[in-house]
Design a protein around this motif. Structure first.
Motif, PDB file in Angstrom:
ATOM      1  N   ARG B 407      -3.326   9.127  -4.618  1.00 44.14           N
ATOM      2  CA  ARG B 407      -3.363   9.182  -6.007  1.00 44.14           C
ATOM      3  C   ARG B 407      -4.495   9.684  -7.028  1.00 44.14           C
ATOM      4  N   THR B 408      -5.276   9.476  -6.196  1.00 42.37           N
ATOM      5  CA  THR B 408      -6.674  10.422  -6.492  1.00 42.37           C
ATOM      6  C   THR B 408      -7.172  12.080  -6.212  1.00 42.37           C
ATOM      7  N   LEU B 409      -6.604  12.565  -5.108  1.00 42.65           N
ATOM      8  CA  LEU B 409      -5.968  14.127  -4.944  1.00 42.65           C
ATOM      9  C   LEU B 409      -4.885  14.353  -6.107  1.00 42.65           C
ATOM     10  N   ALA B 410      -4.148  14.125  -5.682  1.00 45.02           N
ATOM     11  CA  ALA B 410      -3.150  14.778  -6.883  1.00 45.02           C
ATOM     12  C   ALA B 410      -3.430  14.301  -8.248  1.00 45.02           C
ATOM     13  N   GLN B 416      -2.254  22.770  -8.892  1.00 44.18           N
ATOM     14  CA  GLN B 416      -2.246  23.496  -8.117  1.00 44.18           C
ATOM     15  C   GLN B 416      -1.228  22.715  -6.890  1.00 44.18           C
ATOM     16  N   LEU B 417      -0.957  21.750  -7.074  1.00 41.70           N
ATOM     17  CA  LEU B 417       0.363  21.384  -6.167  1.00 41.70           C
ATOM     18  C   LEU B 417       1.375  22.025  -6.188  1.00 41.70           C
ATOM     19  N   GLY B 418       1.605  22.539  -5.457  1.00 38.86           N
ATOM     20  CA  GLY B 418       3.469  23.029  -5.729  1.00 38.86           C
ATOM     21  C   GLY B 418       3.329  24.293  -5.565  1.00 38.86           C
ATOM     22  N   HIS B 419       1.747  24.688  -5.386  1.00 39.21           N
ATOM     23  CA  HIS B 419       1.499  26.425  -5.528  1.00 39.21           C
ATOM     24  C   HIS B 419       0.501  26.495  -3.972  1.00 39.21           C
ATOM     25  N   GLY B 420       1.681  26.143  -2.864  1.00 38.27           N
ATOM     26  CA  GLY B 420       1.265  26.069  -1.881  1.00 38.27           C
ATOM     27  C   GLY B 420       0.107  24.587  -1.254  1.00 38.27           C
ATOM     28  N   VAL B 421      -0.267  24.176  -1.983  1.00 35.12           N
ATOM     29  CA  VAL B 421      -0.881  22.986  -1.777  1.00 35.12           C
ATOM     30  C   VAL B 421       0.137  21.872  -1.900  1.00 35.12           C
ATOM     31  N   ALA B 422       0.230  20.685  -0.899  1.00 37.72           N
ATOM     32  CA  ALA B 422       0.409  19.627  -0.721  1.00 37.72           C
ATOM     33  C   ALA B 422       0.317  18.718  -0.376  1.00 37.72           C
ATOM     34  N   ILE B 423       0.339  17.615  -0.617  1.00 40.97           N
ATOM     35  CA  ILE B 423      -0.036  15.853   0.098  1.00 40.97           C
ATOM     36  C   ILE B 423       0.976  15.432   1.029  1.00 40.97           C
ATOM     37  N   SER B 424       0.915  15.118   2.442  1.00 39.68           N
ATOM     38  CA  SER B 424       1.652  15.017   3.244  1.00 39.68           C
ATOM     39  C   SER B 424       2.132  13.496   2.410  1.00 39.68           C
ATOM     40  N   SER B 425       3.433  13.637   2.832  1.00 39.55           N
ATOM     41  CA  SER B 425       4.297  12.181   1.997  1.00 39.55           C
ATOM     42  C   SER B 425       5.067  10.721   2.508  1.00 39.55           C
ATOM     43  N   GLU B 426       4.541  11.303   3.711  1.00 35.83           N
ATOM     44  CA  GLU B 426       5.070  10.240   5.008  1.00 35.83           C
ATOM     45  C   GLU B 426       4.971   8.716   4.538  1.00 35.83           C
ATOM     46  N   PRO B 437      -2.273  26.909   1.318  1.00 35.67           N
ATOM     47  CA  PRO B 437      -1.745  28.196   1.368  1.00 35.67           C
ATOM     48  C   PRO B 437      -1.905  29.059   2.490  1.00 35.67           C
ATOM     49  N   GLU B 438      -1.074  29.176   2.654  1.00 38.43           N
ATOM     50  CA  GLU B 438      -1.670  30.631   4.217  1.00 38.43           C
ATOM     51  C   GLU B 438      -2.614  30.780   4.465  1.00 38.43           C
ATOM     52  N   ARG B 439      -2.771  32.278   3.506  1.00 38.17           N
ATOM     53  CA  ARG B 439      -4.200  32.149   3.845  1.00 38.17           C
ATOM     54  C   ARG B 439      -5.605  31.724   3.607  1.00 38.17           C
ATOM     55  N   THR B 440      -5.410  30.454   3.134  1.00 36.89           N
ATOM     56  CA  THR B 440      -6.766  29.946   3.111  1.00 36.89           C
ATOM     57  C   THR B 440      -7.245  29.432   4.501  1.00 36.89           C
ATOM     58  N   ASP B 441      -8.639  29.601   4.290  1.00 37.27           N
ATOM     59  CA  ASP B 441      -9.573  29.688   5.677  1.00 37.27           C
ATOM     60  C   ASP B 441     -10.033  27.806   5.892  1.00 37.27           C
ATOM     61  N   LEU B 464      -2.160  25.852  19.433  1.00 37.97           N
ATOM     62  CA  LEU B 464      -2.061  26.382  20.233  1.00 37.97           C
ATOM     63  C   LEU B 464      -2.039  27.710  20.298  1.00 37.97           C
ATOM     64  N   ALA B 465      -1.238  28.036  19.595  1.00 36.27           N
ATOM     65  CA  ALA B 465      -0.556  29.284  19.130  1.00 36.27           C
ATOM     66  C   ALA B 465      -0.129  29.957  17.788  1.00 36.27           C
ATOM     67  N   PRO B 466       0.313  30.557  17.321  1.00 32.14           N
ATOM     68  CA  PRO B 466       0.114  31.418  16.154  1.00 32.14           C
ATOM     69  C   PRO B 466       1.723  31.289  15.626  1.00 32.14           C
ATOM     70  N   PRO B 467       2.863  31.527  14.887  1.00 29.46           N
ATOM     71  CA  PRO B 467       2.222  31.239  13.693  1.00 29.46           C
ATOM     72  C   PRO B 467       1.298  29.661  12.995  1.00 29.46           C
ATOM     73  N   LEU B 468       0.173  29.435  12.710  1.00 33.89           N
ATOM     74  CA  LEU B 468      -0.435  28.196  12.461  1.00 33.89           C
ATOM     75  C   LEU B 468      -0.087  28.206  11.031  1.00 33.89           C
ATOM     76  N   ARG B 469      -0.194  26.822  10.659  1.00 31.43           N
ATOM     77  CA  ARG B 469      -0.301  26.065   9.404  1.00 31.43           C
ATOM     78  C   ARG B 469      -2.027  25.634   8.895  1.00 31.43           C
ATOM     79  N   ARG B 470      -1.977  25.802   7.773  1.00 28.18           N
ATOM     80  CA  ARG B 470      -3.233  25.781   6.970  1.00 28.18           C
ATOM     81  C   ARG B 470      -3.570  24.330   6.369  1.00 28.18           C
ATOM     82  N   GLY B 471      -4.513  23.213   6.314  1.00 24.78           N
ATOM     83  CA  GLY B 471      -4.449  22.080   5.776  1.00 24.78           C
ATOM     84  C   GLY B 471      -5.721  21.608   6.352  1.00 24.78           C
TER      85      GLY B 471
END
Lengths: 501, 501
Positions: B407-410, B416-426, B437-441, B464-471
């Motif tokens: 809740r705090t983060l949201a 920004q949520l929805g524009h490539g930024v998402a919080i895992s929900s499980e 987003p993909e290009r974020t360092d 270990l290998a591309p393609p990798l996700r950022r988060g």
């Protein structure tokens, strides 16, 4: 049936050929004997495991396990798709090699059927087997019934009462600092080890210390010089890390390097200089100096396992090899398993300054050490002087038991002594060695002793390569005086019956 | 200066190129980027470590460490005497290979100077580093301050008062029997694991369980399928046993095999089906069935690491993959480190019937497990119902903290949520993932967060290998509500500053 099957079947049919060993071990012994006697000549192709199993009427897994052990010890080599061949013993004795003939190669034909990998089959081919504390004379076991339970419980409670959450976590920086300090001081004073506290790291025991060295200091296929005979546990760890073991003969002065040895390039040199395991030899000063020189020249690491230095019954403890090292080539290790109790799983390793950072990080990353509560109790145990008291107490008990065992055996063996039978005389350790004449089947003798409820071990099984010496390892540390008198006589009788004069 | 040196020097000169990383990691990243962008083409020979160190003005060890990691991940390969070459990325993505290009080969030129072996250099190139419990949001850490110290101490004392000398010894038969019985019952009821007590063995934790599997079920050079991203500790153990890691893409339904993957021959398949580490994905039933089929077809073993199944905050726990296995291909493992405390070093492994004997003997021979006193206290802890109570209690605490963090983060991230930024929900685990987003360092972002005293981890570093996700992996289990509110806002601000919209 192929000639090789015939030959092995004939040997196995002999009712006096290791009658008490399991079938896979008998097959292994039969093949080894045939190879040594050149009845199976170098380069000869063996039948497939499937054919041999059929010819001998045994389970295929039995054959695979026996082949695995033969390969592990270099008696045969397997190449993918082209079968199993008898190795050249000349070449073998010049440089024992493991079965890892083709590291990285895909499985041999046996694999599809076997649940284990080649490495797994080799590692489990001959299990050390469970130990029977209730039965006398198993070597290596200490008497932890004399452990001060109440005192230890009090020290533990003190730690737990403080409820320090940080001690519930993994040990992240090489172990609990006060324990490392206590060990540093102990090693400086008692073992003449040159050490600062940063060099000391707490591990979960010697197996784990050795494994860390094998991972960080050697690669797959690197050569490790090991004493021959050798501590079984060390051999296992190195084999499990896929090192090539080169067995180096041990004589009365410890590891004895010859020109062929010196022509190889070891990465690791594993030694027990204070009290060679299992022969008990103490490495001479000349040999120590030579070994340090060789290590510098070869750019190799010496792993000094000081596993039972606390148990010297006469004179002062010998100084550690590490104390002579002016080139930072020695990694020194010790354990509390023998002095306190095996299940404590606390050992330590002293690394040269250059290795502090990588060992510290790898210890955490690869082993995730824990049990800081136990480490804290142990630190108190040492700092409050209980460790010294406890060592003094058990040293006295063990020394007396050693003496009683020696006297019992000597009185009973009587005239046989000197005729190829001898009792080791060094004043240290948890077992003594009864040396036997060259042709004695010490494995059969140990099996015979087991029928009388005696758990001695055959000296020949500690060897990696011929020539091997025959004898029995007799542990006394945990055996009471009454049992030593009773079973000592029994054991002497077994030896007398087994040794042809 | 060679063109390759020029290129790498130019990248390193950019002040915004991973400014907060250590030099060796920057060099590694620079080379990796250049290889991915084909600026360093496949087959190209790199300058020697000596030349490159001189050209870049860095220590040679820095270059060697960076090369070691590149080799370990298959970006370059070294051949004895002939230098280091850029690997073919096509080939690489078709089958990630480790640097063990020439297992068994002697050292490369670097070795004479370096204290560590090639394997050692690879294993220690990037240490996981110490953890800082006092700082919030380190993923994976549990709150062991809620551990019932007094109760545990009471149970321990009961065991020690009995002064059973047999509990001081090593655990010789797979662990303390009443504990194995308690675990059997727990796994049957709570995890739908099909298990008899003989199949359960106590280990010193998951690293040790995995290591045993890697030794017994795989050989040097065997292929292991691992999830990508993957649990860091598992990857380390497999690499340390010289397996070839093939990273398999993970999507919302867990490990997703493609045709190229299926063309390889794994010996081991390492999965976290209940709660993929670190993404949190739950493996779908269809994927579970497929994986079991593949394992049978390939004659491979599935290693199911059920490391944190106790932490599901809504609904019933998911059944284990092992429960679906009708062909005895699954080795199941769990740990008490997350639920009780990390330093307890007690885990367990459930092996198929065919593996009971070899695993039991190897566990004893290779690891010499101990701490039976702790195992006895733990058996009582479970049998008396305290385990269930404790799990319920921390599950409630962690669930509330998770909700608060989300809740705090949201609230803070808002638009920004929805524009490539998402919080895992499980609804499970000890951390959540903020997807970027993909290009974020994400590595730079984690470093930036560290400046505010926040210990999040970059998702990309688990690949270990591309393609990798950022988060970012954000751990909450041990962070109090006040700190979650305060640092949650801070973290959201860091994310906002780092994500270009």
């Amino acid at each position: 049936m192929s000639p090789a099957s015939d030959l092995l079947a004939a040997t196995l049919a002999q009712s006096d050929f290791h009658p008490r060993l399991p079938q896979q071990r008998r097959l292994y012994e039969a093949a080894k004997t045939a190879i040594h006697q050149n009845l199976l000549a170098a380069g000869k192709r063996l039948p497939s495991s499937r054919d041999l199993a059929r010819d001998l009427g045994v389970a295929r897994n039995t054959v695979i396990a026996a082949f695995g052990q033969l390969a592990a010890e270099g008696y045969v080599s397997s190449t993918l798709g082209s079968g199993t061949y008898v190795a050249d013993l000349q070449e073998l004795s010049a440089g024992m090699r493991r079965g890892a003939g083709a590291p990285g190669a895909p499985a041999d034909a046996a694999r599809a059927a076997a649940p284990l990998s080649r490495r797994g089959a080799e590692l489990t081919a001959f299990a050390a087997g469970p130990r029977y504390e209730i039965q006398p004379f198993a070597p290596g076991d200490a008497d932890f019934s004399s452990f001060p339970f109440k005192l230890w419980q009090r020290l533990q409670n003190r730690v737990w009462r403080e409820a320090r959450a940080d001690l519930l976590d993994y040990g992240q920086s090489g172990g609990y600092l006060p324990l490392r300090q206590a060990i540093t001081e102990y090693l400086r004073i008692s073992r003449s080890v040159k050490v600062s506290v940063e060099q000391v790291m707490i591990t979960a025991g010697t197996q784990q210390s050795l494994d860390l060295c094998a991972q960080l200091l050697a690669d797959v296929g690197s050569t490790a010089w090991v004493e021959d005979p050798c501590y079984w546990g060390a051999r296992r760890v190195f084999q499990a890390r896929d090192l090539l073991l080169r067995p180096i003969t041990v004589d009365r002065h410890g590891m004895a390097l010859d020109a062929a040895d010196l022509a190889t390039e070891p990465r690791l040199i594993y030694v027990t200089p204070s009290h060679q395991y299992p022969t008990g030899a103490v490495m001479s000063l000349a040999r120590r100096r030579e070994l340090l020189d060789v290590a510098v020249r070869k750019n190799a690491w010496i792993l000094e396992d000081d596993y039972d230095s606390e148990f010297r019954y006469t004179g002062r403890p010998l100084a550690a090899l590490q104390g002579l090292d002016t080139d930072n080539r020695v990694v020194y290790m010790g354990t509390f398993s023998k002095v306190l109790y095996p299940g404590i799983k606390v050992g330590y390793i002293v690394v040269p300054p250059a290795l502090i950072a990588p060992f510290k990080s790898a210890l955490y990353d690869l082993q995730r050490p824990g049990q800081l509560m136990v480490q804290a109790a142990l630190a108190d145990f040492i700092a409050l002087g209980h460790f010294t008291t406890h060592v003094r107490k058990i040293r006295q008990i063990y020394g007396a038991r050693r003496e009683l065992l020696r006297r019992t055996l000597a009185a009973q063996l009587g005239s046989q002594l000197g005729h190829g039978v001898a009792i080791s005389s060094e004043e240290s350790g948890l077992h003594l060695v009864v040396e036997l004449p060259e042709r004695t089947d010490d494995v059969a003798l140990a099996a015979l002793a087991a029928e009388s409820g005696i758990q001695v071990k055959a000296l020949s099984t500690y060897y990696l390569a011929p020539p091997l010496r025959r004898g029995l390892l007799v542990g006394y540390a945990y055996v009471t005086a009454e049992k030593i008198s009773y079973y000592g006589k029994l054991l002497a009788a077994v030896i007398q019956s087994g040794v042809r004069r």
